[in-house]
Every structure is written in C-alpha cells, then in structure tokens.
Design a protein around this motif. Structure first.
Motif, PDB file in Angstrom:
ATOM      1  N   PRO A  63      -0.296  19.869  23.613  1.00  0.00           N
ATOM      2  CA  PRO A  63       0.334  18.857  22.778  1.00  0.00           C
ATOM      3  C   PRO A  63      -0.562  17.637  22.610  1.00  0.00           C
ATOM      4  CG  PRO A  63       1.407  18.973  24.941  1.00  0.00           C
ATOM      5  CD  PRO A  63       0.316  19.965  24.953  1.00  0.00           C
ATOM      6  N   CYS A  64      -0.618  17.076  21.387  1.00  0.00           N
ATOM      7  CA  CYS A  64      -1.506  15.958  21.077  1.00  0.00           C
ATOM      8  C   CYS A  64      -0.709  14.653  20.956  1.00  0.00           C
ATOM      9  CB  CYS A  64      -2.220  16.189  19.750  1.00  0.00           C
ATOM     10  SG  CYS A  64      -3.274  17.647  19.725  1.00  0.00           S
ATOM     11  N   GLY A  65      -1.339  13.570  21.410  1.00  0.00           N
ATOM     12  CA  GLY A  65      -0.828  12.221  21.164  1.00  0.00           C
ATOM     13  C   GLY A  65       0.357  11.827  22.016  1.00  0.00           C
ATOM     14  N   LYS A  66       0.911  10.683  21.630  1.00  0.00           N
ATOM     15  CA  LYS A  66       2.077  10.109  22.339  1.00  0.00           C
ATOM     16  C   LYS A  66       3.262  10.080  21.376  1.00  0.00           C
ATOM     17  CE  LYS A  66      -0.467   7.266  25.632  1.00  0.00           C
ATOM     18  NZ  LYS A  66      -1.867   7.226  25.181  1.00  0.00           N
ATOM     19  N   GLY A  67       4.411  10.499  21.865  1.00  0.00           N
ATOM     20  CA  GLY A  67       5.580  10.678  21.002  1.00  0.00           C
ATOM     21  C   GLY A  67       6.574   9.530  21.062  1.00  0.00           C
ATOM     22  N   TRP A  68       7.805   9.854  20.655  1.00  0.00           N
ATOM     23  CA  TRP A  68       8.890   8.858  20.615  1.00  0.00           C
ATOM     24  C   TRP A  68       9.221   8.396  22.030  1.00  0.00           C
ATOM     25  CZ3 TRP A  68       9.398   7.645  15.752  1.00  0.00           C
ATOM     26  CH2 TRP A  68       9.321   8.625  14.755  1.00  0.00           C
ATOM     27  N   ARG A  69       9.663   7.154  22.147  1.00  0.00           N
ATOM     28  CA  ARG A  69      10.126   6.624  23.434  1.00  0.00           C
ATOM     29  C   ARG A  69      11.616   6.281  23.326  1.00  0.00           C
ATOM     30  NH1 ARG A  69       5.129   4.849  22.097  1.00  0.00           N
ATOM     31  NH2 ARG A  69       6.048   3.161  20.878  1.00  0.00           N
ATOM     32  N   LEU A  70      12.341   6.488  24.432  1.00  0.00           N
ATOM     33  CA  LEU A  70      13.758   6.109  24.424  1.00  0.00           C
ATOM     34  C   LEU A  70      13.877   4.597  24.334  1.00  0.00           C
ATOM     35  CD1 LEU A  70      15.354   8.358  27.204  1.00  0.00           C
ATOM     36  CD2 LEU A  70      15.766   8.472  24.738  1.00  0.00           C
TER      37      LEU A  70
ATOM     38  N   ALA B 298      19.885  12.253  25.632  1.00  0.00           N
ATOM     39  CA  ALA B 298      20.062  11.040  26.441  1.00  0.00           C
ATOM     40  C   ALA B 298      21.438  10.416  26.236  1.00  0.00           C
ATOM     41  CB  ALA B 298      18.966  10.024  26.092  1.00  0.00           C
ATOM     42  N   GLY B 299      22.263  11.010  25.352  1.00  0.00           N
ATOM     43  CA  GLY B 299      23.614  10.489  25.109  1.00  0.00           C
ATOM     44  C   GLY B 299      23.614   9.221  24.265  1.00  0.00           C
ATOM     45  N   ILE B 300      22.565   9.015  23.452  1.00  0.00           N
ATOM     46  CA  ILE B 300      22.481   7.815  22.605  1.00  0.00           C
ATOM     47  C   ILE B 300      22.925   8.174  21.184  1.00  0.00           C
ATOM     48  CG2 ILE B 300      20.915   6.083  21.630  1.00  0.00           C
ATOM     49  CD1 ILE B 300      19.163   6.489  24.103  1.00  0.00           C
ATOM     50  N   ALA B 301      23.872   7.389  20.643  1.00  0.00           N
ATOM     51  CA  ALA B 301      24.374   7.658  19.280  1.00  0.00           C
ATOM     52  C   ALA B 301      23.365   7.189  18.243  1.00  0.00           C
ATOM     53  CB  ALA B 301      25.698   6.942  19.080  1.00  0.00           C
ATOM     54  N   TYR B 302      23.329   7.878  17.125  1.00  0.00           N
ATOM     55  CA  TYR B 302      22.398   7.499  16.049  1.00  0.00           C
ATOM     56  C   TYR B 302      22.956   7.946  14.711  1.00  0.00           C
ATOM     57  CZ  TYR B 302      21.237  12.406  16.660  1.00  0.00           C
ATOM     58  OH  TYR B 302      21.330  13.767  16.782  1.00  0.00           O
ATOM     59  N   ASP B 303      22.512   7.261  13.655  1.00  0.00           N
ATOM     60  CA  ASP B 303      22.722   7.713  12.287  1.00  0.00           C
ATOM     61  C   ASP B 303      21.353   8.053  11.722  1.00  0.00           C
ATOM     62  OD1 ASP B 303      25.567   7.250  12.055  1.00  0.00           O
ATOM     63  OD2 ASP B 303      25.091   5.105  12.091  1.00  0.00           O
ATOM     64  N   VAL B 304      21.353   8.869  10.653  1.00  0.00           N
ATOM     65  CA  VAL B 304      20.090   9.296  10.041  1.00  0.00           C
ATOM     66  C   VAL B 304      20.120   8.952   8.555  1.00  0.00           C
ATOM     67  CG1 VAL B 304      18.544  11.251   9.586  1.00  0.00           C
ATOM     68  CG2 VAL B 304      19.981  11.252  11.643  1.00  0.00           C
ATOM     69  N   ILE B 305      19.008   8.404   8.060  1.00  0.00           N
ATOM     70  CA  ILE B 305      18.779   8.300   6.613  1.00  0.00           C
ATOM     71  C   ILE B 305      17.595   9.216   6.315  1.00  0.00           C
ATOM     72  CG2 ILE B 305      18.026   6.830   4.711  1.00  0.00           C
ATOM     73  CD1 ILE B 305      19.238   4.434   6.169  1.00  0.00           C
ATOM     74  N   ALA B 306      17.797  10.191   5.428  1.00  0.00           N
ATOM     75  CA  ALA B 306      16.710  11.110   5.054  1.00  0.00           C
ATOM     76  C   ALA B 306      16.509  11.023   3.545  1.00  0.00           C
ATOM     77  CB  ALA B 306      17.049  12.539   5.462  1.00  0.00           C
ATOM     78  N   GLY B 307      15.347  10.517   3.145  1.00  0.00           N
ATOM     79  CA  GLY B 307      15.061  10.353   1.722  1.00  0.00           C
ATOM     80  C   GLY B 307      14.110  11.431   1.224  1.00  0.00           C
ATOM     81  N   PHE B 308      14.332  11.862  -0.019  1.00  0.00           N
ATOM     82  CA  PHE B 308      13.459  12.867  -0.669  1.00  0.00           C
ATOM     83  C   PHE B 308      13.217  12.439  -2.109  1.00  0.00           C
ATOM     84  CE2 PHE B 308      15.641  14.920   2.766  1.00  0.00           C
ATOM     85  CZ  PHE B 308      14.644  15.649   3.377  1.00  0.00           C
ATOM     86  N   GLN B 309      12.133  12.984  -2.718  1.00  0.00           N
ATOM     87  CA  GLN B 309      11.862  12.653  -4.122  1.00  0.00           C
ATOM     88  C   GLN B 309      12.997  13.156  -5.012  1.00  0.00           C
ATOM     89  OE1 GLN B 309       8.124  14.621  -4.768  1.00  0.00           O
ATOM     90  NE2 GLN B 309       6.921  12.890  -4.006  1.00  0.00           N
ATOM     91  N   THR B 310      13.423  14.424  -4.716  1.00  0.00           N
ATOM     92  CA  THR B 310      14.413  15.072  -5.571  1.00  0.00           C
ATOM     93  C   THR B 310      15.164  16.136  -4.771  1.00  0.00           C
ATOM     94  OG1 THR B 310      14.662  16.153  -7.732  1.00  0.00           O
ATOM     95  CG2 THR B 310      12.777  16.845  -6.415  1.00  0.00           C
ATOM     96  N   ALA B 311      16.340  16.559  -5.272  1.00  0.00           N
ATOM     97  CA  ALA B 311      17.205  17.483  -4.528  1.00  0.00           C
ATOM     98  C   ALA B 311      16.503  18.785  -4.153  1.00  0.00           C
ATOM     99  CB  ALA B 311      18.447  17.787  -5.372  1.00  0.00           C
ATOM    100  N   ALA B 312      15.610  19.276  -5.034  1.00  0.00           N
ATOM    101  CA  ALA B 312      14.952  20.568  -4.785  1.00  0.00           C
ATOM    102  C   ALA B 312      14.068  20.538  -3.545  1.00  0.00           C
ATOM    103  CB  ALA B 312      14.122  20.966  -6.007  1.00  0.00           C
ATOM    104  N   ARG B 313      13.732  19.336  -3.083  1.00  0.00           N
ATOM    105  CA  ARG B 313      12.857  19.213  -1.908  1.00  0.00           C
ATOM    106  C   ARG B 313      13.622  19.030  -0.592  1.00  0.00           C
ATOM    107  NH1 ARG B 313       7.445  18.384  -1.977  1.00  0.00           N
ATOM    108  NH2 ARG B 313       6.453  18.483  -4.013  1.00  0.00           N
ATOM    109  N   ILE B 314      14.947  19.035  -0.662  1.00  0.00           N
ATOM    110  CA  ILE B 314      15.732  18.823   0.572  1.00  0.00           C
ATOM    111  C   ILE B 314      15.791  20.118   1.383  1.00  0.00           C
ATOM    112  CG2 ILE B 314      18.001  18.235   1.514  1.00  0.00           C
ATOM    113  CD1 ILE B 314      18.511  16.547  -1.003  1.00  0.00           C
ATOM    114  N   PRO B 315      15.248  20.141   2.610  1.00  0.00           N
ATOM    115  CA  PRO B 315      15.330  21.364   3.434  1.00  0.00           C
ATOM    116  C   PRO B 315      16.690  21.452   4.120  1.00  0.00           C
ATOM    117  CG  PRO B 315      13.973  19.717   4.522  1.00  0.00           C
ATOM    118  CD  PRO B 315      14.521  19.067   3.296  1.00  0.00           C
ATOM    119  N   GLU B 316      17.652  22.086   3.421  1.00  0.00           N
ATOM    120  CA  GLU B 316      19.036  22.114   3.937  1.00  0.00           C
ATOM    121  C   GLU B 316      19.100  22.780   5.311  1.00  0.00           C
ATOM    122  OE1 GLU B 316      21.558  23.812   0.916  1.00  0.00           O
ATOM    123  OE2 GLU B 316      20.683  22.439  -0.572  1.00  0.00           O
ATOM    124  N   ARG B 317      18.202  23.752   5.527  1.00  0.00           N
ATOM    125  CA  ARG B 317      18.176  24.448   6.823  1.00  0.00           C
ATOM    126  C   ARG B 317      17.940  23.457   7.974  1.00  0.00           C
ATOM    127  NH1 ARG B 317      15.917  29.733   8.478  1.00  0.00           N
ATOM    128  NH2 ARG B 317      16.395  29.819  10.704  1.00  0.00           N
TER     129      ARG B 317
END
Ligand SMILES: Cc1cc2nc3c(=O)[nH]c(=O)nc-3n(C[C@H](O)[C@H](O)[C@H](O)COP(=O)(O)OP(=O)(O)OC[C@H]3O[C@@H](n4cnc5c(N)ncnc54)[C@H](O)[C@@H]3O)c2cc1C
Ligand code: FES
Length: 274
Positions: A105-112, A142-161
């Motif tokens: 694995p490369c680099g340093k990732g997200w921190r809590l 870690a039991g931390i609540a979150y909301d997500v904003i996911a932006g895309f150029q257009t609907a065809a690019r949204i990876p629903e999976r």
C-alpha cells in the motif's frame, strides 16, 4: 483537528501479484475492478496502489488507483476507475483470471476525526467517490455518523453499484446526496453549492473530500471560513509512487513542498497552498 488512527498500522510498500476476479463496466467510461491480492491484508482507507497493466511494453509507468473496499481475510480489494487514456483502457480489457503486479500500500490515508462525537460530511467529485467509500467504511467501523455529497458531470456517469455498496453502512438518519452539473439527476449544480445548503441545516465537525482539485479547493475554502476540519485526497501524475522520482509535489502554506505519494495523498486541507 485530526488525529492519527490507522496511520500507525499502515504497512510498508511492497510488490504483490494480483489476480482479476471481476472487471465490469458500471457507468459511462467507469469500471469496477475486484482483485485478489495479499496487498488487501495491509491497505488502509485512503491509501492507494500502483498497477502494472500488461499489453504495452513501452508504457512503463504504473497506474495509481485508490480503492473503495478491502476485505483482509479474503484478500480481496475493490477499485472503481474511469478510462481516460491508454493505460486505463488496457486495464478495462483485463479479464477474470488475468494476473499482473501491484505496488502498495502507498502513501498515507484518511485519519479519524479527533472529536469522535462530531458528524462528518464526505464530499466527492466524479470517481473520487471510490476513496470516499473507503472513508465511509472507516467512519462506520468507528461508529461515527456521516452524510455524503457525491457530484458527477451527468447521470450516465453515476456508478449506482458503488452507491448501493455504500448505502447499507449509513446510519438511520444519514443520506447520500447526489448532484449533477447538468441537472440530469439529483441536485442541479456543484457540490460546493449543495454543501453550503447542508451546513446551513446541520452541524459538521469534519469534512473529507476527494475529486477535481478545483472542487476540493472550494470545499477547503468553505471549511476554513466555517472552522471545520478538512482532509483532502490530492492527485498528481506519479512516476514511482514511493518517494523516489520527485514528480508529485504538493505546495505547502508553510513553504516548500510535500510529496503526494509519501506524505499524502490525504492532506490536512489547511496545509495545502491551493
Ligand atoms: C493517488 C491517486 C489515486 C487515484 N485513484 C484513482 C481511482 O480510484 N480511480 C480512477 O479512475 N483514477 C484514479 N487516479 C487517476 C488515475 O491514476 C489516472 O487516471 C490514470 O493514471 C491515467 O492513466 P492512463 O494511462 O489511462 O492515462 P494517460 O494516457 O497517462 O493520461 C490521460 C489523461 O489523464 C491525465 N492523468 C494521467 N495520470 C494522472 C494522474 N495520476 N493524476 C491526474 N491526471 C492524470 C493525463 O494528464 C491525461 O490528461 C488516481 C490518481 C492518483 C495519483
Ligand atoms: S511519484 Fe515518485 S516521488 Fe511521488
């Protein structure tokens, strides 16, 4: 303020064989790749891997990719990628059972977040949703609540999976807000404008973001104005991925540069000279 968590567990970089388990198109120019590799045992959310894609001996550079989910016991890792050039197009033609190598694995990732009681906001642009999904997994564990904003150029690019893989992890009152630049799905407009609406309604203790640099700059500016801690996963062209070539500099507010591949890709947004 953020504190190290998985940082101490992030293993040293190594060369690993991988075998393709699945490689399917899931949206316009967007693929989901699942591999079997021992790198799964050590990789942490926000870290990345450097893939050798067979088929063109003149293409010597590896392809850096983040991951959305790693299953250490089964040695499986899942990535989402967009085909932009020759390397990613060749990657999209790899089939189940094909074998190559990955450095990681490369680099340093997200921190809590230091204050574990605060709600987080995760903001992605385009395929930046892949490492944001790994951050979502880390926060859920870690039991931390979150909301997500996911932006895309257009609907065809949204990876629903990918979105359906993230939904079961959400807390009861949490939401994934989708936005498109052209208004073809969800909120019409940029993630920064949607974020302004959400922070007017809720209180967030920390923001984690990955996407185009211009978007992350806007997110970091809102966080600085509102006094919200912000981590940003940066992207640079990479020669080696382990600190040897000096190709991946990130300018710092304090002066000088950090290396995206070793000091990042995840940085405290207020340390970056945007
Ligand atoms: C840490 C890190 C994590 C990444 N994670 C993902 C991921 O999860 N999913 C994903 O789809 N992509 C990810 N990328 C971007 C991905 O590595 C590039 O899209 C890929 O290397 C392009 O290779 P190529 O041979 O297809 O394109 P090339 O023919 O090399 O280039 C095509 C275009 O892409 C641009 N480009 C190439 N490499 C990069 C790069 N490293 N950063 C920015 N622009 C680049 C080039 O300037 C050019 O415009 C990540 C990059 C980094 C640095
Ligand atoms: S990619 Fe070579 S030093 Fe970062």
């Amino acid at each position: 303020m953020i504190a190290a968590n998985a940082q101490g567990l992030q293993g040293t970089v190594g060369l690993h064989e991988f075998c393709v388990l699945a490689n399917e198109q899931v949206a316009r120019d967007t693929f989901r790749l699942e591999i079997s590799s021992l790198v799964a045992k050590r990789i942490q959310p926000g870290q990345f891997m450097n893939f050798a894609v067979p088929g063109d001996p003149t293409h010597i550079l590896r392809i850096p990719l983040s991951f959305s989910h790693a299953d250490a016991p089964d040695s499986h890792v899942t990535m989402y990628y967009v085909t932009v050039g020759e390397g990613t197009k060749r990657l999209s033609s790899m089939r189940t059972g094909d074998i190559s190598t990955v450095v990681g694995p490369c680099g340093k990732g997200w921190r809590l977040p230091e204050d574990l009681s605060g709600r987080c906001l995760l903001v992605s642009g385009g395929i930046g949703l892949a490492p944001i999904a790994a951050a979502a997994g880390m926060l859920s564990d870690a039991g931390i609540a979150y909301d997500v904003i996911a932006g895309f150029q257009t609907a065809a690019r949204i990876p629903e999976r990918l979105i359906s893989e993230m939904e079961p992890l959400l807390a009861d009152d949490a939401k994934i807000h989708l936005a498109t630049d052209d208004g073809s799905y969800g909120f019409a407009g940029f993630t920064t404008r949607l974020m302004e609406q959400l922070i007017a309604e809720h209180s967030y203790g920390c923001v984690l973001t990955c996407g185009p640099e211009v978007m992350m700059h806007g997110i970091a500016a809102i966080c600085a104005r509102e006094g919200i801690a912000c981590q940003a996963s940066m992207e640079r062209m990479m020669g080696c991925g382990f600190g040897a070539c000096g190709a991946c500099n990130i300018p710092l507010v304090a002066g000088g540069y950090a290396s995206c591949c070793m000091d990042g890709p995840v940085f405290d947004a207020k340390e970056v000279a945007w």
